[in-house]
Design a protein around this motif. Structure first.
Motif, PDB file in Angstrom:
ATOM      1  N   PRO A 113       0.831  -1.206   0.000  1.00 48.48           N
ATOM      2  CA  PRO A 113       0.000   0.000   0.000  1.00 48.48           C
ATOM      3  C   PRO A 113       0.867   1.259   0.000  1.00 48.48           C
ATOM      4  CG  PRO A 113      -0.762  -1.569   1.660  1.00 48.48           C
ATOM      5  CD  PRO A 113       0.553  -2.072   1.151  1.00 48.48           C
ATOM      6  N   GLU A 114       0.472   2.255  -0.785  1.00 48.34           N
ATOM      7  CA  GLU A 114       1.266   3.485  -0.872  1.00 48.34           C
ATOM      8  C   GLU A 114       1.439   4.142   0.493  1.00 48.34           C
ATOM      9  OE1 GLU A 114      -0.075   6.245  -3.754  1.00 48.34           O
ATOM     10  OE2 GLU A 114      -0.029   4.828  -5.433  1.00 48.34           O
ATOM     11  N   SER A 115       0.405   4.041   1.333  1.00 47.69           N
ATOM     12  CA  SER A 115       0.466   4.691   2.642  1.00 47.69           C
ATOM     13  C   SER A 115       1.489   4.046   3.569  1.00 47.69           C
ATOM     14  CB  SER A 115      -0.916   4.652   3.305  1.00 47.69           C
ATOM     15  OG  SER A 115      -1.327   3.304   3.517  1.00 47.69           O
ATOM     16  N   LEU A 116       1.939   2.839   3.238  1.00 48.04           N
ATOM     17  CA  LEU A 116       2.868   2.117   4.106  1.00 48.04           C
ATOM     18  C   LEU A 116       4.250   1.941   3.483  1.00 48.04           C
ATOM     19  CD1 LEU A 116       0.491  -0.740   5.346  1.00 48.04           C
ATOM     20  CD2 LEU A 116       0.893   1.492   6.383  1.00 48.04           C
TER      21      LEU A 116
ATOM     22  N   ARG B  33       8.549   3.414   4.643  1.00 49.64           N
ATOM     23  CA  ARG B  33       8.453   4.062   5.953  1.00 49.64           C
ATOM     24  C   ARG B  33       9.426   3.405   6.930  1.00 49.64           C
ATOM     25  NH1 ARG B  33       2.230   4.841   7.667  1.00 49.64           N
ATOM     26  NH2 ARG B  33       3.311   4.803   9.672  1.00 49.64           N
TER      27      ARG B  33
ATOM     28  N   ASP C 214      -4.251  -2.268   4.138  1.00 49.10           N
ATOM     29  CA  ASP C 214      -3.865  -1.068   4.861  1.00 49.10           C
ATOM     30  C   ASP C 214      -3.395  -1.499   6.241  1.00 49.10           C
ATOM     31  OD1 ASP C 214      -6.187  -1.620   6.338  1.00 49.10           O
ATOM     32  OD2 ASP C 214      -7.374  -0.123   5.270  1.00 49.10           O
TER      33      ASP C 214
END
Length: 537
Positions: free
Chosen positions: A97-100, A103, A397
């Motif tokens: 997922p792009e949000s993860l 990081r 997510d």
């Protein structure tokens, strides 16, 4: 006591069931030098890919247990999933997922696909390194408990072996009577301080403890699952074919030459586990791709059992894993939830065994049962979505991969932050990279390995001091001078923890934040450690 019943040396914990949950619990106890016995009714390791998805939070657990390299070596991260419509159109999922992505606070941003038997194999090898072993062919017959402990009767049948009481790295503390496994069903008595049922959905421990298993069995929701050989399909992706009568899927199993076969079976459809039926279902639902299956190495007809134990504890008896909760396989949550049950319970049992207040054990159910209830709701919703769409959902997510599980507001969470803070006590402790130490650049999770409390001191020295026994203290400084110093060269540690100049963060042995004090209140940390662990710190 009859001639065939013999008392055994007393382990601190008797664990019933040697699947991923029981093995993880045994490893947790072993590395803390807490004696245990791990018994398994089956005559040997169980076959089958079964729960093949290992979620990122579980990978973090495995890293802390020093089993991560073996698990990763036999799996594949971010396996692509190709959802194939009846007209041949393909939708690709499974990416990070792009949000993860990218990081530093999240070392594993996607699930690992690996056969469950490989996960169990890795845990057994780690357990052996720690001096423990599984007693196969040994089943629980019954038990009684008192204020002081549990007296259990175990039967050693064909395939069983004489037992040792495992005591952490030191191995056994001498031979104990336990039957010689000659197939005579010899019964032995085991006295233990605690009993933990990790023995699955049909748990003998749960039933004998009188704990209700509330929920439903949906006979109309079934799925054939099998490990098969297949010709005419490559191993580059997990393929799901959508069809009016249901899905059929082939997922390559890393480190093997097999695929996991899945086919939903609606009422009235043929549920036979024969090769002929598996091939017929595949042919119909793929439209005739020419893929040829070979004899299944393992197969099962799964039925939708969705249940949650009404309590996780009865006196000195605890439940973990499928013995406490069983889920739809949609979303790959069940095995992972059980492994995390074991980590939560393991450090607490060890702490109490070593002098912590017994009330610490009450927090096991208060923390873990709500998590299981949430996971049951999530996995059931995913199952309903799969049934409606005749497809396997691919959305990922933080919630679907268990990175948002936490214990805010519960008994073991203490902080002086307000509700708007990004990170609070009870949350998962984030990772950070680019940390300079006397041993070179390290990640925070590297420094936290071993299952101890870790105290991050963002102000350098701690005013007032804190208990040091069993606590790894890391002073966040500008220049590294000794082994407790960490330089946050890229600022990742401060950002991840929202730290100020005096912030103290105490991280629990299971990787969750116990205390956050932006005021730098060392007495709050010391009080927490004393209340939670007492002499067991």
């Amino acid at each position: 006591m009859t001639k065939s019943e013999r008392p055994l040396n007393a382990p601190t914990v008797l664990i019933v069931g040697a699947g991923p949950t029981g093995l993880t619990l045994a490893c947790e106890l072993a590395r803390r030098d807490v004696s245990f016995r791990l018994i398994e009714a089956a005559p040997g390791p169980q076959p089958g890919s079964r729960g093949k998805g290992v979620q990122p939070r579980t990978l973090e657990v495995f890293e802390n247990l020093d089993v991560i390299d073996r698990v990763l070596a036999h799996g594949r991260l971010a396996m692509p999933m190709h959802s194939i419509a009846p007209d041949g159109r393909v939708t690709v999922g499974g990416a990070v997922p792009e949000s993860l992505a990218n990081r530093p606070d999240i070392p594993y941003a996607t699930s690992l696909i690996t056969p469950e038997w490989r996960t169990e194999e890795a845990l057994r090898l780690r357990l052996a390194e720690l001096g423990g072993a599984v007693e196969f062919g040994t089943s629980l017959v019954g038990f009684e408990q008192s204020d002081d402990g549990v007296s259990a009767r175990v039967a050693v049948g064909r395939g069983g072996v004489s037992a040792r009481v495992a005591v952490g790295r030191g191995g056994g503390d001498g031979e104990v009577a336990g039957g010689k496994g000659g197939g005579d069903g010899e019964v032995a008595t085991v006295a233990a301080r605690w009993l933990v049922g990790c023995d699955g959905g049909h748990s003998v421990v749960r039933k004998r403890a009188g704990i209700a298993f509330e929920g439903e069995t949906r006979e109309e929701v079934r799925m054939i699952v099998a490990d098969v050989q297949a010709d005419g399909v490559d191993r580059d992706a997990w393929r799901v074919w959508r069809h009016a009568e249901g899905i059929v899927a082939l997922c390559p199993l890393p480190s093997t030459d097999a695929f996991q076969y899945q086919a939903s079976i609606a009422p009235g459809q043929d549920a036979q586990l024969t090769l002929a039926n598996l091939q017929a279902v595949l042919d119909r639902r793929t439209g005739g791709t020419g893929i040829r299956l070979h004899a299944p190495e393992w197969s099962s007809l799964w039925r939708a059992n969705i249940r949650l134990a009404d309590r996780y504890r009865e006196g000195r008896v605890f439940l973990a894993g499928d013995a406490a909760h069983i889920h739809s396989p949609a979303g790959g949550q069940g095995m992972n939830t059980g492994i995390q049950d074991a980590v939560n319970l393991g450090w607490k049992l060890a702490a109490v065994a070593q002098g912590a207040p017994s009330s610490l054990l009450d927090t096991y159910a208060s923390e873990r049962r709500p998590v299981a209830a949430h996971v049951l709701g999530f996995s059931t919703a995913r199952l309903e979505q799969m049934m409606r769409a005749k497809d396997i959902p691919t959305r990922r997510d933080a919630s679907t991969i268990q990175l948002d599980i936490g214990y805010r507001g519960l008994a073991l969470a203490l902080d002086d932050r307000d509700d708007n803070a990004v990170l609070r006590a009870g949350d998962r402790a984030p990772d950070a990279t680019e940390l300079a130490t006397t041993g070179g650049k390290r990640r925070l999770f590297d420094l936290m390995r071993g299952g101890r409390f870790t105290l991050l001191c963002f102000g350098g020295a701690v005013e007032g001091g804190v208990p040091r026994l069993g606590v790894r203290v890391l002073r966040v400084v500008d220049e590294v001078a000794d082994g407790d110093d960490v330089a946050d060269t890229a600022g990742q540690l401060r950002r991840a923890y929202g730290a100020g100049e005096r912030t103290l963060v105490l991280i629990r042995p299971d990787g969750y934040v116990g205390v956050v004090s932006d005021a730098g209140d060392a007495s709050a940390v010391a009080g927490y450690l004393g209340a939670v662990c007492g002499a067991g710190v």
